[in-house]
Design an enzyme around this catalytic site. Structure first.
Site, PDB file in Angstrom:
ATOM      1  N   LYS A  38       2.884 -11.981   0.584  1.00  0.00           N
ATOM      2  CA  LYS A  38       2.594 -10.920   1.562  1.00  0.00           C
ATOM      3  C   LYS A  38       2.045 -11.525   2.845  1.00  0.00           C
ATOM      4  O   LYS A  38       1.052 -12.264   2.822  1.00  0.00           O
ATOM      5  CB  LYS A  38       1.603  -9.928   0.952  1.00  0.00           C
ATOM      6  CG  LYS A  38       1.376  -8.668   1.778  1.00  0.00           C
ATOM      7  CD  LYS A  38       0.480  -7.684   1.010  1.00  0.00           C
ATOM      8  CE  LYS A  38       0.386  -6.337   1.683  1.00  0.00           C
ATOM      9  NZ  LYS A  38      -0.400  -5.383   0.875  1.00  0.00           N
TER      10      LYS A  38
ATOM     11  N   SER B 140       0.685   1.987  -2.238  1.00  0.00           N
ATOM     12  CA  SER B 140       0.220   2.780  -1.106  1.00  0.00           C
ATOM     13  C   SER B 140      -0.648   3.926  -1.603  1.00  0.00           C
ATOM     14  O   SER B 140      -0.178   4.786  -2.342  1.00  0.00           O
ATOM     15  CB  SER B 140       1.433   3.324  -0.335  1.00  0.00           C
ATOM     16  OG  SER B 140       1.015   4.278   0.613  1.00  0.00           O
TER      17      SER B 140
ATOM     18  N   GLU C  27       4.185  -3.267  -5.904  1.00  0.00           N
ATOM     19  CA  GLU C  27       3.215  -4.296  -5.502  1.00  0.00           C
ATOM     20  C   GLU C  27       2.108  -4.419  -6.548  1.00  0.00           C
ATOM     21  O   GLU C  27       1.521  -3.420  -6.959  1.00  0.00           O
ATOM     22  CB  GLU C  27       2.592  -3.905  -4.155  1.00  0.00           C
ATOM     23  CG  GLU C  27       1.474  -4.854  -3.700  1.00  0.00           C
ATOM     24  CD  GLU C  27       0.772  -4.391  -2.426  1.00  0.00           C
ATOM     25  OE1 GLU C  27       0.925  -3.202  -2.053  1.00  0.00           O
ATOM     26  OE2 GLU C  27       0.093  -5.217  -1.798  1.00  0.00           O
TER      27      GLU C  27
ATOM     28  N   CYS D  24       4.524  -3.942   0.961  1.00  0.00           N
ATOM     29  CA  CYS D  24       3.740  -2.866   1.579  1.00  0.00           C
ATOM     30  C   CYS D  24       3.509  -3.055   3.083  1.00  0.00           C
ATOM     31  O   CYS D  24       4.418  -2.847   3.872  1.00  0.00           O
ATOM     32  CB  CYS D  24       2.416  -2.708   0.815  1.00  0.00           C
ATOM     33  SG  CYS D  24       1.697  -1.059   0.957  1.00  0.00           S
TER      34      CYS D  24
ATOM     35  N   TYR E 205      -8.702  -3.047   6.993  1.00  0.00           N
ATOM     36  CA  TYR E 205      -9.253  -2.012   7.874  1.00  0.00           C
ATOM     37  C   TYR E 205      -9.253  -0.715   7.072  1.00  0.00           C
ATOM     38  O   TYR E 205      -8.577  -0.623   6.033  1.00  0.00           O
ATOM     39  CB  TYR E 205      -8.397  -1.848   9.142  1.00  0.00           C
ATOM     40  CG  TYR E 205      -6.952  -1.531   8.874  1.00  0.00           C
ATOM     41  CD1 TYR E 205      -6.551  -0.230   8.590  1.00  0.00           C
ATOM     42  CD2 TYR E 205      -5.974  -2.531   8.868  1.00  0.00           C
ATOM     43  CE1 TYR E 205      -5.230   0.068   8.315  1.00  0.00           C
ATOM     44  CE2 TYR E 205      -4.643  -2.246   8.592  1.00  0.00           C
ATOM     45  CZ  TYR E 205      -4.277  -0.932   8.314  1.00  0.00           C
ATOM     46  OH  TYR E 205      -2.967  -0.639   8.027  1.00  0.00           O
TER      47      TYR E 205
END
Lengths: 298, 316
Positions: free
Chosen positions: B111, B174, B44, B148, B117
């Site tokens: 995406k 990630s 990504e 992801c 968050y």
């Protein structure tokens, strides 16, 4: 409590980390921070305590001891044992070191032997807290000067426990270019220090800011690090309420006191606010990564 | 036997340095081709780095960008998945993953799920995609692309598989976190992802190809651990954690047929039932239909009455 570390210190089991993964992450972090800034070397203040001792080992592991400068900055009342411990780290790592006695700078401000310094006669009576804060800030100033002569970034050595409860000096010991251990509780610092081979005497001794003879963090704060670390872990990392941690066996008065310390130190963990006046304001609606193409020192 | 060599380009992009990353992608494509790969997967935002913030608009590319065409030109007799910031004609910025094949840009996935968050802030800087489509590929099977967080929503792998994908590709940035010693391989993030990927591969009876970046952006350390999982849910090959490199996995695409004959889960899916129940839920949550299964006193769209009525306090 895990067995293999019981000999040297108490490690609450919920705080045990995979030290192999931690070393990999931290080594890559240190290399990444330096590369992105265009630096190849690092400098840190080595006190003889476990935090700066661990960071020295981590930096040496990441970039090689030959690229690390440890600066020892004792004041005239600092414990000789601390200095010996710091010298042992330097000897074992084989890194460069310098000794800068900060006594003349500190005494130049507060005065000494009844003779007033730059801070005026009142400063002669300054309590230990004021003196300790100035010492921390002078050490910071020395490190940033050595950052220029050594051509290295200043590496932070503060841990998560002291940052959360605010047991740090703003723009003093907390000042740095980056911090590899700022998300590790003191108990985890000890676990990692054992894994990476920090001298045992440093791991065993009681943590101290060394502001006066015999001072220890734990006697000053009134609770032990394993106890405090566990409480912070459950309250902050695991989002447990006050009632929930009391149900786990923590003393309510201690929980409330630690909560106040954490809230009261919020300002020490953040960049100071700028009054919003213009169209784009740093940290508000002008948001860039610290390093981007063109920002590395050439 | 339908052998395919998949190359996982587990690289550490330079944050904001599009030109350097383009060059690195080109070099790795050449290396993977020489290594016999038929499919090369990059992580990504491999072309830009992850933590872009306001840099996103400065490194974005339109789909007709000549730099993208140059990269695509390097995929003769090869399939590649690359990821970058796409700027649409109406100037929305997307986190995009593109399938490049035989010199062309075949498909772009934008995406769909943007985590905003905890340590993530993607929705602030990016627009969410609105489509999930599997596409045919030169590999002879359908390919489904996801980015992801798209895989932290059950519907993504299911829709892609039902749409014809036999290879589900997830490209990720990630950040590793939670080093508790009790975690599998010492990293909570890795343990979670491994569980998800094995589950999806098994439930969709498809290959799952996961390419996660390494390197450091600011505070984040990306953990790598790229993997290829077979349609039985078993690991085919995995890359090490935190190490940069090109890692290969050899698969037999005929495993999909074998598994789907043995375990016809996809055949037995009930999309019409799922769609009907989704439509009911959507109407109930919007207050457009009475909720037949709700407790007395529940607000429209919520099956249970509020805590305040049940416990006499708490959240107000």
């Amino acid at each position: 409590m895990t067995d293999h570390t019981l000999a040297m210190f108490v490690l609450p089991e919920e705080l045990a980390i995979d030290t192999g993964v931690a070393r990999k992450v931290v080594a890559a972090f240190i290399r990444g921070q330096l590369r992105q800034a265009g630096f190849e070397r690092a400098v840190l203040g080595l006190s003889g305590g476990i935090d700066s001792g661990l960071v020295a080992y981590l930096v040496a592991e990441a970039i090689g001891a030959e690229r690390l400068l440890c600066v020892l900055m004792p004041y005239r009342t600092s414990s000789p044992a601390s200095r010996a411990d710091a010298e042992e780290v330097v000897r074992r790592l084989g890194c460069a070191s310098e000794l800068v006695d900060i006594s003349p700078m500190v005494d130049g401000y507060f005065g000494a032997d009844g003779v007033a310094g730059a801070g005026g006669p009142e400063a002669l009576e300054a309590p230990a807290l004021r003196r300790g804060n100035l010492m921390a800030r002078i050490r910071m100033a020395v490190l940033y000067d050595r950052s220029v002569t050594w051509r290295g970034l200043v590496v932070g050595t503060g841990n998560k426990t002291e940052s959360l409860i605010g047991y740090t000096t703003l723009f003093g010991d907390s000042a740095c270019a980056f911090n590899p251990i700022g998300d590790l509780y003191k108990s985890q610092v000890r676990q990692l220090a054992v894994a990476i081979g920090v001298p045992e005497a440093i791991i065993r001794k009681a943590p101290s800011a060394d502001l006066w003879p015999g001072q220890t963090d734990e006697s000053e704060a009134g609770f032990s690090y394993p106890e405090l670390d566990r409480l912070l872990f459950w309250r902050i990392d695991k989002r447990r309420s006050i009632d929930e941690v009391v149900a786990k066996g923590f003393d309510r008065a201690m929980v409330e006191r630690v909560d106040r310390m954490v809230a009261g130190a919020e300002f020490k963990r953040q960049v100071p606010p700028i009054a919003k006046l213009g169209p784009r304001t740093a940290g508000v609606d002008y948001l860039y990564p610290r390093r981007r193409p063109g920002s590395a020192r050439s | 036997m339908q052998p395919l060599r998949i190359a996982l380009a587990q690289l550490a992009p330079r944050l904001g340095d599009l030109e350097a990353n383009l060059a690195r992608h080109g070099a790795l494509l050449g290396e993977a081709r020489a290594g016999g790969a038929g499919l090369v997967v990059f992580p990504e935002l491999g072309l830009t780095g992850y933590l872009l913030q306001d840099l996103a608009a400065e490194v974005s590319m339109r789909l007709d960008d000549p730099r993208l065409a140059s990269l695509a030109a390097e995929t003769a007799v090869l399939s590649a998945v690359v990821s970058f910031v796409e700027e649409s004609a109406d100037h929305r910025l997307f986190i995009a993953a593109a399938l490049l094949e035989d010199g062309e840009l075949r498909h772009v996935h934008r995406k769909v799920h943007l985590p905003t968050y905890g340590l993530f802030d993607e929705r602030r800087f990016f627009a969410p995609g609105d489509m999930l489509r599997a596409v045919p590929s030169r590999l002879g099977v359908g390919v489904g692309l996801a980015v992801c967080e798209d895989f932290w929503h059950l519907s993504t792998p299911q829709l892609l598989a039902l749409d014809g994908a036999q290879i589900l590709v997830n490209v990720s940035s990630s950040p590793g976190r939670d080093l508790a010693a009790t975690n599998e391989v010492g990293l909570g993030t890795a343990a979670s992802w491994r569980t998800l990927m094995r589950t999806y591969a098994q439930l969709t009876t498809s290959f799952v190809v996961f390419c996660n970046r390494v390197g450091v952006d600011e505070s984040f350390s990306f953990w790598g651990g790229s993997e290829v999982i077979g349609p039985t849910g078993a690991l085919v090959a995995g890359a090490p954690l935190f190490e940069e490199g090109l890692f290969y996995a050899d698969v037999d695409l005929a495993d999909v047929r074998r598994e789907r004959i043995t375990l016809p889960l996809l055949r037995d899916e009930r999309p019409e039932l799922v769609a009907r129940e989704w439509r009911r839920l959507i109407a109930e949550r919007a207050g457009l239909a009475a909720d037949a299964t709700a407790e007395a006193g529940a607000v429209d769209g919520f099956d249970v009455a509020a805590d305040v009525q049940r416990a006499g306090g708490g959240r107000g």
